[in-house]
Design a protein around this motif. Sequence first.
Motif, PDB file in Angstrom:
ATOM      1  N   SER A  36       0.838  -1.199   0.000  1.00  8.88           N
ATOM      2  CA  SER A  36       0.000   0.000   0.000  1.00  8.88           C
ATOM      3  C   SER A  36       0.875   1.253   0.000  1.00  8.88           C
ATOM      4  N   ARG A  37       2.012   1.181   0.700  1.00  6.10           N
ATOM      5  CA  ARG A  37       2.932   2.325   0.708  1.00  6.10           C
ATOM      6  C   ARG A  37       3.548   2.522  -0.671  1.00  6.10           C
ATOM      7  N   LEU A  38       3.867   1.411  -1.331  1.00 13.28           N
ATOM      8  CA  LEU A  38       4.475   1.503  -2.658  1.00 13.28           C
ATOM      9  C   LEU A  38       3.509   2.119  -3.659  1.00 13.28           C
ATOM     10  N   ILE A  39       2.260   1.669  -3.598  1.00 14.82           N
ATOM     11  CA  ILE A  39       1.271   2.177  -4.552  1.00 14.82           C
ATOM     12  C   ILE A  39       1.054   3.670  -4.345  1.00 14.82           C
ATOM     13  N   GLU A  40       0.984   4.057  -3.080  1.00 18.12           N
ATOM     14  CA  GLU A  40       0.824   5.467  -2.740  1.00 18.12           C
ATOM     15  C   GLU A  40       1.983   6.288  -3.343  1.00 18.12           C
ATOM     16  N   ARG A  41       3.198   5.764  -3.142  1.00 14.66           N
ATOM     17  CA  ARG A  41       4.390   6.482  -3.596  1.00 14.66           C
ATOM     18  C   ARG A  41       4.456   6.566  -5.115  1.00 14.66           C
ATOM     19  N   GLU A  46       4.051   8.521 -10.918  1.00 19.21           N
ATOM     20  CA  GLU A  46       3.370   8.377 -12.206  1.00 19.21           C
ATOM     21  C   GLU A  46       2.814   9.732 -12.666  1.00 19.21           C
ATOM     22  N   LEU A  47       2.074  10.373 -11.767  1.00 18.63           N
ATOM     23  CA  LEU A  47       1.466  11.660 -12.101  1.00 18.63           C
ATOM     24  C   LEU A  47       2.537  12.707 -12.399  1.00 18.63           C
ATOM     25  N   ILE A  55       4.033  12.405 -21.457  1.00 23.50           N
ATOM     26  CA  ILE A  55       3.755  11.092 -22.052  1.00 23.50           C
ATOM     27  C   ILE A  55       2.968  10.249 -21.035  1.00 23.50           C
ATOM     28  N   ASP A  56       2.363   9.191 -21.546  1.00 23.73           N
ATOM     29  CA  ASP A  56       1.640   8.297 -20.633  1.00 23.73           C
ATOM     30  C   ASP A  56       2.641   7.489 -19.820  1.00 23.73           C
ATOM     31  N   VAL A  57       2.439   7.475 -18.526  1.00 25.13           N
ATOM     32  CA  VAL A  57       3.338   6.719 -17.660  1.00 25.13           C
ATOM     33  C   VAL A  57       2.481   5.818 -16.790  1.00 25.13           C
ATOM     34  N   SER A  58       2.889   4.557 -16.648  1.00 25.48           N
ATOM     35  CA  SER A  58       2.094   3.725 -15.747  1.00 25.48           C
ATOM     36  C   SER A  58       2.983   2.835 -14.884  1.00 25.48           C
ATOM     37  N   TYR A  59       2.549   2.668 -13.655  1.00 22.79           N
ATOM     38  CA  TYR A  59       3.311   1.887 -12.676  1.00 22.79           C
ATOM     39  C   TYR A  59       2.740   0.481 -12.595  1.00 22.79           C
ATOM     40  N   LEU A 250      12.791  17.065  -9.231  1.00 26.45           N
ATOM     41  CA  LEU A 250      11.673  16.688  -8.366  1.00 26.45           C
ATOM     42  C   LEU A 250      11.840  17.349  -6.995  1.00 26.45           C
ATOM     43  N   ASP A 251      10.936  18.305  -6.689  1.00 26.51           N
ATOM     44  CA  ASP A 251      11.078  18.963  -5.383  1.00 26.51           C
ATOM     45  C   ASP A 251       9.751  19.024  -4.631  1.00 26.51           C
ATOM     46  N   ASP A 252       8.752  18.336  -5.181  1.00 21.90           N
ATOM     47  CA  ASP A 252       7.455  18.291  -4.490  1.00 21.90           C
ATOM     48  C   ASP A 252       7.631  17.526  -3.171  1.00 21.90           C
ATOM     49  N   PRO A 253       7.479  18.229  -2.039  1.00 22.40           N
ATOM     50  CA  PRO A 253       7.748  17.570  -0.750  1.00 22.40           C
ATOM     51  C   PRO A 253       6.884  16.331  -0.529  1.00 22.40           C
ATOM     52  N   LYS A 254       5.687  16.335  -1.115  1.00 24.15           N
ATOM     53  CA  LYS A 254       4.798  15.187  -0.913  1.00 24.15           C
ATOM     54  C   LYS A 254       5.377  13.929  -1.568  1.00 24.15           C
ATOM     55  N   VAL A 255       5.863  14.106  -2.791  1.00 23.23           N
ATOM     56  CA  VAL A 255       6.440  12.962  -3.508  1.00 23.23           C
ATOM     57  C   VAL A 255       7.720  12.514  -2.822  1.00 23.23           C
ATOM     58  N   LEU A 256       8.572  13.473  -2.479  1.00 22.62           N
ATOM     59  CA  LEU A 256       9.845  13.126  -1.848  1.00 22.62           C
ATOM     60  C   LEU A 256       9.618  12.416  -0.521  1.00 22.62           C
ATOM     61  N   ALA A 257       8.627  12.884   0.240  1.00 19.66           N
ATOM     62  CA  ALA A 257       8.361  12.277   1.542  1.00 19.66           C
ATOM     63  C   ALA A 257       7.882  10.841   1.386  1.00 19.66           C
TER      64      ALA A 257
END
Lengths: 294, 501
Positions: A36-41, A46-47, A55-59, A250-257
């Motif tokens: 669940s943590r991986l999917i969240e991350r 992806e976004l 481009i289209d990106v998918s995990y 990449l500097d979005d704190p949400k993604v980095l966290a």
Amino acid sequence: MRRLPIALLLCVIFWFPKTTLSQTLTFSAIPDQDESRLIERFTLVELYLEEKLGIDVSYVPVKSYAAAITAFRNDQVQLAWFGGLSGVQARLAVPDSEVLAQGIEDQAFKTYILANTETEVEPGPELDPRILGSTFTFGSKGSTSGRLMPEFFLRELFRHAPDELFDRVGFSGDHSRTIDLVEAGAFEFGAVNYEVWESELARGQIDTSKVQVIWETPAYPDYQWTARGDLRAQFGPDILNRLRQAFLELDDPKVLAAFPRSGFVPAHNDDYLPVLDIARSIGLIDPARESSRP
Amino acid sequence: MTLVSLTINRRRTPLRNATLVFVVIALVAAVFADFELIALKPWGELAKIFAGALTPKFLDAERLIEAAVTTLALALLGVMAAAMIGFALTFIYRHRAVRSVCAFLRNIHELFWALMLMQVFGLTAATGLLALVIPYSCIFAKIYSELLGETDPQPAAAIPGPVGGFTRFLFARLPDTMTQLGTYTAYRLECGIRSSTIMGFVGLPTLGFHLETAFSQGDYGGAWAILYLTYAVIATLRWWFRPRLLPIYIIAAMFILPLNSGIEMSHFIRFFTSDIVPAPLARGDGLEGFLPWITMMATEQIGPGLASTLILTQIALVLSGLVALIAVPLVSRQFGGPVSRIAGHLALVVTRSTPEYIIAFVLLLVWGPSMLPAVVALAIHNGAIVGHLTGRLADDLTLRPDAIGGFNRYTWEVLPRVYGQFLAFLFYRWEIIFRETAILGILGIHTLGFYADSAIAEFRLDRATLIIVVTGVCGMGIEAMSRRIRTRLKLTTSVEEAKES
């Protein structure tokens, strides 16, 4: 009517479609933590990449480190967040692949050795030899911080293979489970990725009255983004640079966290030669594959 | 009177001896087995698992339904394709070579197939489908052949005039066994649903994928929700699985399965010419390099792996028998009241519909990775199956009106009459237990499967292939031995089980 089964069988045989040249960049990651943590991350990643690259990106989530490498090798994923060891293995399997970037923390990554508090082994600058003869769990068999490095340092310190050092050696599968198992006392000691420990600790997931860190290993390079070289044919010659740039910016704190990393820095295949040497020295990689450089 | 009891005794002695031999082997094996209870405090975890059973969480319904549909589609397509191939194989099954190849292929567990096929086809439906079709075709070939072989020869002989063999087969032999073939196929579909669920454990998008996630994250409510879903699907099989609806299902399944990649010839060639070639040979070291390699494999991996696989198998076999013997009076009409019987049936349905892999998975969480969870899981699952079959057999017995009651009825009346058949069922599970034991290694018990899984984790497919081949060959050996013992003891073969199921 009697031909129906045969017709159906033929359908089954011929219906595998040929690989289509879809314009989707598919990526995966080693399943080193709770899914669940991986999917969240990686949904965040992806976004981010879609927005950044247009481009289209998918995990694609996978169940094992080996499956991540296989998917990368078979071109089912073109980009992956590998650990040190899995990255080396993947780049040996796909000679044309490149390291793009690593987390700032990955330049000097660490493994924590955990102890169940009932063992009464206390933290210290040296690893307490009282852990010998106990029960010990690694993470996944293919993990760098959960298996390769701790095994290497244990061999360095005590001059024997883990099987000989401990009464029982286990492979929990991932770092979250390693913590659970040592906390529950299923194993007295364990080796865990320090970032996973710190983040689970911060989220209040660990009962520190039952499990504690007793030693940390010296530093080594770990996780990195690796991409297949043939991505260029699909997305243009500069795609690898664009991807690398995207990670560096990449500097979005949400993604980095979600990783958790404080940022990404450029990295190259050669940065991981020490990992390859260690994997070879403890017999995890055959010398036959040395010919190509990872 | 004395004479009669003497003859009965003499007839029973081989059964008793066989039982004794196997019990002694299991006891000796138990001396070498590693039964340490590792988890210091399993009760907290057990309580959580139990609480999860009472409060299942069907949170992410959309993903669950998608996975359930994929599971069903995979099982349906796989089992139906396997049934057709297996049926075709019956025409050449009398050839020894065909029989041996089939025996070898079906003695490799579908999870091993999935792990290896993944190297070629990746995480695609093709991997899952072939992993089902290969072993299942060979199982169908065997059972179908046995069922067809049992048909009454008279109708075929009664057809007058010059009639071709196939026509004879179609009109005289096939109709006679049609029902049994159908029943067995339906039973296999049930197995197929379990197998396709399990394949999620290695990454295919079936229910097992989410089940593994839920279990390993300690989300027992979510895990039980998936298990309940599986039970529901299997329990309702007889209502929705109609031969007439089959074409519709199959076409639907073909549209549903998520296929995102085709067969890459290069992967195929790479697999056979480089991946599975022993590393020293691939490196060009020749025999000089190969000998140390094969010695290392034999002494460090195959030897110890095979030893613990066999130890586990023998203990699990005897314990399965014990579980079955306890289960029989709980489910048979000859004993107890309706309440105890319903409870017994319910318990058996749950335990036999839960794949042993999942039982072992849960027990491992609780007890830690010794042989104990594996043995208990195998004994519970296989014991439930044998208990169910023997219980149904006991139901059909007609006892004298003044037959003794209670415990004595079981030990002195019913058991002696069904004991031979009970042993036959058990011996038939022998090779299945061996197969399952091998695969339980993926969970961390040091059986052959553990070494195969390690080899795959280290990306050494040459080693994995060798270990899997050894597993298949040993499975063949056990199958042959089991058949021998059944013949020697004059026990009916697996056909009986096919009819029963």
